[in-house]
Each structure stands twice: as structure tokens, then as C-alpha cells.
Design an enzyme around this catalytic site. Structure first.
Site, mmCIF file in Angstrom:
data_model
loop_
_atom_site.group_PDB
_atom_site.id
_atom_site.type_symbol
_atom_site.label_atom_id
_atom_site.label_comp_id
_atom_site.label_asym_id
_atom_site.label_seq_id
_atom_site.Cartn_x
_atom_site.Cartn_y
_atom_site.Cartn_z
ATOM 1 N N LYS A 297 22.234 49.212 12.272
ATOM 2 C CA LYS A 297 20.841 49.329 12.706
ATOM 3 C C LYS A 297 19.996 49.883 11.564
ATOM 4 C CE LYS A 297 21.623 50.329 17.650
ATOM 5 N NZ LYS A 297 20.922 49.163 18.231
ATOM 6 N N ARG A 371 28.594 45.416 25.599
ATOM 7 C CA ARG A 371 29.218 44.392 26.451
ATOM 8 C C ARG A 371 30.720 44.247 26.167
ATOM 9 N NH1 ARG A 371 24.904 40.108 24.312
ATOM 10 N NH2 ARG A 371 23.787 42.087 24.071
HETATM 11 N N1 BES Z 1 22.421 50.355 22.611
HETATM 12 C C1 BES Z 1 21.739 49.178 22.191
HETATM 13 C C2 BES Z 1 20.577 48.823 23.107
HETATM 14 C C3 BES Z 1 19.420 49.764 23.104
HETATM 15 C C4 BES Z 1 18.362 49.543 22.239
HETATM 16 C C5 BES Z 1 19.349 50.800 23.984
HETATM 17 C C6 BES Z 1 17.287 50.400 22.266
HETATM 18 C C7 BES Z 1 18.273 51.666 24.005
HETATM 19 C C8 BES Z 1 17.227 51.442 23.142
HETATM 20 C C9 BES Z 1 22.705 48.006 22.182
HETATM 21 O O1 BES Z 1 24.015 48.307 21.873
HETATM 22 C C10 BES Z 1 22.228 47.060 21.144
HETATM 23 O O2 BES Z 1 22.253 47.395 19.996
HETATM 24 N N2 BES Z 1 21.822 45.877 21.572
HETATM 25 C C11 BES Z 1 21.328 44.880 20.679
HETATM 26 C C12 BES Z 1 21.939 43.570 21.090
HETATM 27 C C13 BES Z 1 21.695 42.473 20.110
HETATM 28 C C14 BES Z 1 22.459 42.717 18.838
HETATM 29 C C15 BES Z 1 22.128 41.170 20.739
HETATM 30 C C16 BES Z 1 19.821 44.847 20.798
HETATM 31 O O3 BES Z 1 19.287 45.014 21.891
HETATM 32 O O4 BES Z 1 19.166 44.696 19.773
HETATM 33 MN MN MN Z 2 24.362 48.309 19.760
#
Ligand code: BES
Ligand code: MN
Ligand code: ZN
Length: 519
Positions: A297, A371
Site C-alpha cells: 500500500k 478474502r
Molecule cells: N483492508 C483493506 C480494505 C480497506 C481499505 C479497509 C480501506 C478499510 C479502509 C483490504 O485488505 C484491501 O486492501 N482491499 C483492497 C482490495 C483490492 C486490492 C482488490 C482494496 O480495497 O483496495
Molecule cells: Mn489489503
């Protein structure tokens, strides 16, 4: 952290207003300057004082606004001050307004050093807008709001704690008395007690959610679960370590945890006091920190990722709540816990893993890790033969974008269950809003090299994540997925009963769901 400090006592008070003792008497004022009806119980002197101040427009009556003045000497009242508290427009008052009011009361008492106060607001009857026959549960909602606002996560504020302890040493907000008619006292007392356990569950969920990731990792989270079992009767905790995970073929959990110094865990908390009644299984995503893994990230995207275990936190709060309430039900709480980190041992984009269910997954993006751990947990949950299976997860940024902080995303393979949860959401103030799971969305997670891939593209991100999860649930298994990415934490501080940080979302709607269908 497990020990919940709830120092505020909320009590039911009956009898006449002049007999009440305490620091303050709180009287509600509607927007426009009209005092609540129960003011008439306060005696001529006070009625006159209040009316005069309202005539002079000392306050407008908007929600949460307040003024205070000393109780007139000849009033006959035993409280030292009178507080006028704005309630907003009378016709638009909702249950949530009363939660907010309860929150304002706590804040007000903290700020002005009020140790104990009495409320007149609860002596009036309010009906839901446009539903003249449905009464708002005012006592319950006010207590809920007051308790939820009486929370601070200040374990690490050495100086501020000292100072605030100094300031409030003699004046912590200790007692809130809610005035009710004598005929309703017994019933209201029962509801109040229930609300106490519910808010204690929320506080546990917040404490866990707010804990920084250098202190809370899969191992320490598992220890918390073990302590929960030691602290409460009838909770049995089982922790599966990485060796057992390997034996069970839980490569989803293992792959996500493989980049971390702290190995992953599968935590199971069982509460079985319902004899041969059906089992409710609740799963919570327990990523103690989500760096994204090798699909790292951005710095900005990572700041709040200690909150990526708020689904798990809700499960802890729920388990504590049902045990403290000694409910005659069967609940199994399941928490797959891992830390998603980049390292030489981390999984890579392009890896293919075999999940416990036997489904091969192509890991396109290591940041879609929730997931992967939930896949194994959902499959594992089937072994408990639950009548209903619910998972809570901070799963997708897409869900937070779609619904913001006002509602959690709700996706289910079962229409009655979805409606039950929507209703529980409305009642609790933790709203759930449905997103569809049309079969066509499943196309988006087709993989060229494996059975499915863990990312379905930019479009409908919250839904394709749920489609992925659905593959690990038997089609005849009533299941609901709640995406709490937008609701799990709130850094705005804009709601009086939701302090900045972890919200503790999940505990309250699950309580309403259990109350309506399982008790
Ligand atoms: N934990 C994150 C989702 C999240 C984002 C929760 C912001 C709370 C605030 C999750 O694991 C994630 O990173 N999801 C990605 C999925 C994508 C790579 C398909 C996302 O939402 O960007
Ligand atoms: Mn994530
Ligand atoms: Zn995540």
C-alpha cells in the site's frame, strides 16, 4: 485490555422530581425554545426560571446545545444546577437522536465536572416520525449513547491522563439517573441491564480495534481470546497454530501470514448454552496489520490498517456480550488472524494457493488478503453446521467509497436472512445496506491459471470480493457477508457517542439480530 472499565452507572429513578439528589437536573428543550412536558413536575420556581430563560432565547434548542444555571434557592429541589439541553426539532426525533443526546450528556458532564445527574427527558413519551404508534425506546437509547460516549482510549497518553485524572479526581461522571414512571421501572431496568452488557461488548471491540499493531498481532490476539475464556464462564477458546493450519490445508491463512515475523492463527471461541438449539457462527477478519504485502500500500493507504482486525474485534465483543448476558443460545466465533507483511518469505503476486476447501486461487494482488483468510475460515465454519453464518470484515475500500461511514455493506445468499439483518441494523443504529450478488459478477473472478483469482477488477469491488467468499460457502448454507471497511473506524469525532478511532461496529446489530431471532 480485556478488563472493561465501565465506571458510569446508569440507573432508573422514580418518585417526584423534588426528591432527586445530585449535581444537576437536565431538562430537554426543543428547537424553537419549547421545554419538554415533564418540566411541569419541577415546581413553580424552576418552571418560571426556565421559561424566562427560554423567552430570552438563552439557547435555540438544537441537538446537543446546552446552558447551565444554579438551582434557585427557594425551588425546593435538591440538585445544585439546572441544565437545559437542546434536543432538536421535536417532530424529527429518532432513536438515534436519543443515542446522540446520551452521548452529549456524558460529554457535558465530563467537561463541567458533573458527578451525577438526573434526566427529565425520559419522562416524556416520543413516537417515531410518521409511525404514531411506535414508541421510541428513549431510556434505552439515552443510556446506550451515554455509555458509548463514556469511552477513552488513553492508555498511551501519559501526560494527558495525568492531567485529566487531576482535573476529574473528585468529579468523574459516575451516575446518570433516568426518570421513569413507576409502572415502567421494572421493565426499563431489564432493558438497561441488557444495554450495559451490549455496550461493554462494544467497548471490548473498540479496545482491541484501537490497539496498535506492534502490540496486537495474531499471537497476542489469540491470547486475548484465551483470557476471555478464563474470565467468562461457558466460553471455550481453541487456538490453531501454524502447524495445525498446515495440517488442515489452510493455505489461504498461511499464505497471507507468511510474510510476517508473527505466524498466523485460527481462533475459535465457542459459547454453547442453547442445548440442541441451532448454531450461529460469526467470523471476523483478523488482519492485525495490512501493509498490502508485496502489493504494498501507499504510506497514506497504510495509516489506519491496524484497524483491519475490526471484524475480529466485533466477534470478541459479541462473545463477551452473550456470555455476560448468559443467553440460552449457541454461538461460535471464528477469527482467522494474520499480519499481512512484505518480506522474503511473503507470498507473491501470481502465486497459486490451494485453499482448505480444495479451490485453487491465483493471488493477483497480495493486498486482497482478507478474502484469502476468510476463504479458509468460511470453509472451517461449515464443520459447526451453523443454521446461520455471518462474516464481518474490513474487506474493501470499494465498500467504503460506496457507502461511507453511514452503513456497512450487506451481501447475502439468503433473502430472509438479509432482511432480518437489515432490520437489526435499523434498530441498532448500525445500518446495513444491501448490495447484489448477481451470478454475472462471478465472471469477474475467473482466472486463466487457477479456479478463481482474488481480484475482480475495479468495477463492483465490494461485490466481487463477496462473490469470492461465496465460493467457500455451501449454496444451501444461509450466509451473510458484512463489509465494514467504511464503518469500522471513524477519525472524525463528529458523533458524540462515537469517539475517534475504532467504532466497535457489529456488536450492536448482532445483538438486535440475536434478540429478534435467537432468544
Ligand atoms: N483492508 C483493506 C480494505 C480497506 C481499505 C479497509 C480501506 C478499510 C479502509 C483490504 O485488505 C484491501 O486492501 N482491499 C483492497 C482490495 C483490492 C486490492 C482488490 C482494496 O480495497 O483496495
Ligand atoms: Mn489489503
Ligand atoms: Zn485488509
Amino acid at each position: 485490555m480485556n478488563k472493561i472499565e465501565q465506571s458510569l452507572a446508569v440507573e432508573i429513578a422514580t418518585g417526584v422530581v423534588p426528591g432527586w439528589k445530585g449535581d444537576a437536573l437536565i431538562i430537554g428543550v426543543y428547537e424553537g425554545g419549547e421545554a419538554q412536558a415533564a418540566l411541569s413536575l419541577c415546581g413553580k420556581v424552576v418552571i418560571h426560571e426556565v421559561q424566562q430563560r427560554l423567552a430570552e432565547k438563552w439557547l435555540r434548542g438544537s441537538l446537543g446545545e446546552s446552558i447551565a444555571f444554579p438551582t434557585p434557592a427557594n425551588s425546593g429541589l435538591l440538585v445544585s444546577r439546572i441544565v437545559l439541553l437542546g434536543m432538536g426539532k421535536k417532530e424529527s426525533l429518532t432513536t438515534e437522536s436519543f443515542r446522540a443526546l446520551g452521548g452529549h450528556i456524558t460529554t457535558l458532564c465530563h467537561k463541567s465536572g458533573i458527578t451525577s445527574c438526573h434526566l427529565l427527558i425520559t419522562l416524556d413519551t416520543y413516537h417515531k416520525p410518521k409511525q404514531k404508534r411506535t414508541r421510541i425506546p428513549v431510556v434505552e437509547a439515552l443510556a446506550e449513547g451515554a455509555w458509548l460516549a463514556d469511552y477513552r482510549f488513553d492508555h498511551f497518553k501519559s501526560k494527558a491522563v495525568e492531567e485529566s485524572k487531576e482535573a476529574f479526581k473528585d468529579h468523574p461522571f459516575k451516575r446518570l439517573f433516568l426518570g421513569v414512571q413507576a409502572t415502567e421501572a421494572a421493565e426499563e431496568k431489564k432493558r438497561l441491564l441488557a444495554m450495559k452488557w451490549v455496550t461493554r461488548g462494544v467497548i471490548l471491540a473498540r479496545n482491541l480495534g484501537n490497539q496498535p499493531a506492534n502490540l496486537l498481532n495474531p499471537e497476542t490476539l489469540a491470547q486475548e481470546a484465551q483470557q476471555l475464556a478464563e474470565r467468562l464462564p461457558h466460553i471455550k477458546t481453541t487456538v490453531h497454530n501454524e502447524k495445525i493450519l498446515a495440517k488442515k490445508g489452510m493455505n489461504g491463512i498461511l499464505a497471507v501470514g507468511s510474510g510476517s515475523h508473527t505466524p498466523p492463527r485460527l481462533i475459535v471461541m465457542e459459547y454453547r448454552q442453547g442445548g440442541d438449539r441451532p448454531v450461529l457462527a460469526v467470523i471476523g477478519k483478523g488482519i492485525t496489520f495490512d501493509s498490502g504485502g508485496l502489493s504494498l500500500k501507499s504510506g497514506e493507504g497504510m495509516v489506519d490498517m491496524k484497524f483491519d482486525m475490526c471484524g475480529a474485534a466485533a466477534v470478541f465483543g459479541l462473545m463477551q456480550m452473550v456470555a455476560e448476558m448468559a443467553l440460552p443460545i449457541n454461538v461460535v466465533g471464528i477469527v482467522p488472524a494474520a499480519e499481512n507483511m512484505p518480506s522474503a518469505t511473503a507470498q507473491r503476486p501470481g502465486d497459486v494457493i490451494k485453499t482448505a476447501k480444495g479451490i485453487f486461487v491465483e493471488v493477483v494482488n497480495t493486498d486482497a488478503e482478507g478474502r484469502l483468510i476468510l476463504a479458509d475460515a468460511l470453509h472451517y465454519a461449515a464443520s459447526f453446521k451453523p443454521a446461520v453464518l455471518i462474516d464481518l470484515a474490513t474487506l474493501t475500500g470499494a465498500c467504503a467509497v460506496a457507502l461511507g461511514g453511514q452503513a456497512s455493506g450487506l451481501m447475502s445468499n439468503n433473502d430472509p436472512l438479509r432482511r432480518q439483518l437489515e432490520k437489526a441494523g435499523d434498530r441498532s443504529g448500525e445500518r446495513l445496506w444491501p448490495l447484489p450478488l448477481f451470478a454475472e459478477y462471478q465472471e469477474q473472478i475467473k482466472s486463466t491459471v487457477a479456479d478463481i483469482k482474488n481480484v475482480g477488477g475495479r468495477e463492483a469491488g465490494a461485490i466481487t470480493a463477496a462473490c469470492f467468499l461465496s465460493r467457500f460457502v455451501e449454496s444451501n448454507q444461509p450466509w451473510a457477508h458484512v463489509d465494514i471497511a467504511g464503518t469500522a473506524y471513524d477519525m472524525s469525532g463528529s458523533r458524540p457517542h462515537v469517539p475517534k478511532g475504532a467504532v466497535g461496529v457489529g456488536v450492536r446489530f448482532l445483538y438486535r439480530f440475536i434478540q429478534a431471532h435467537w432468544m
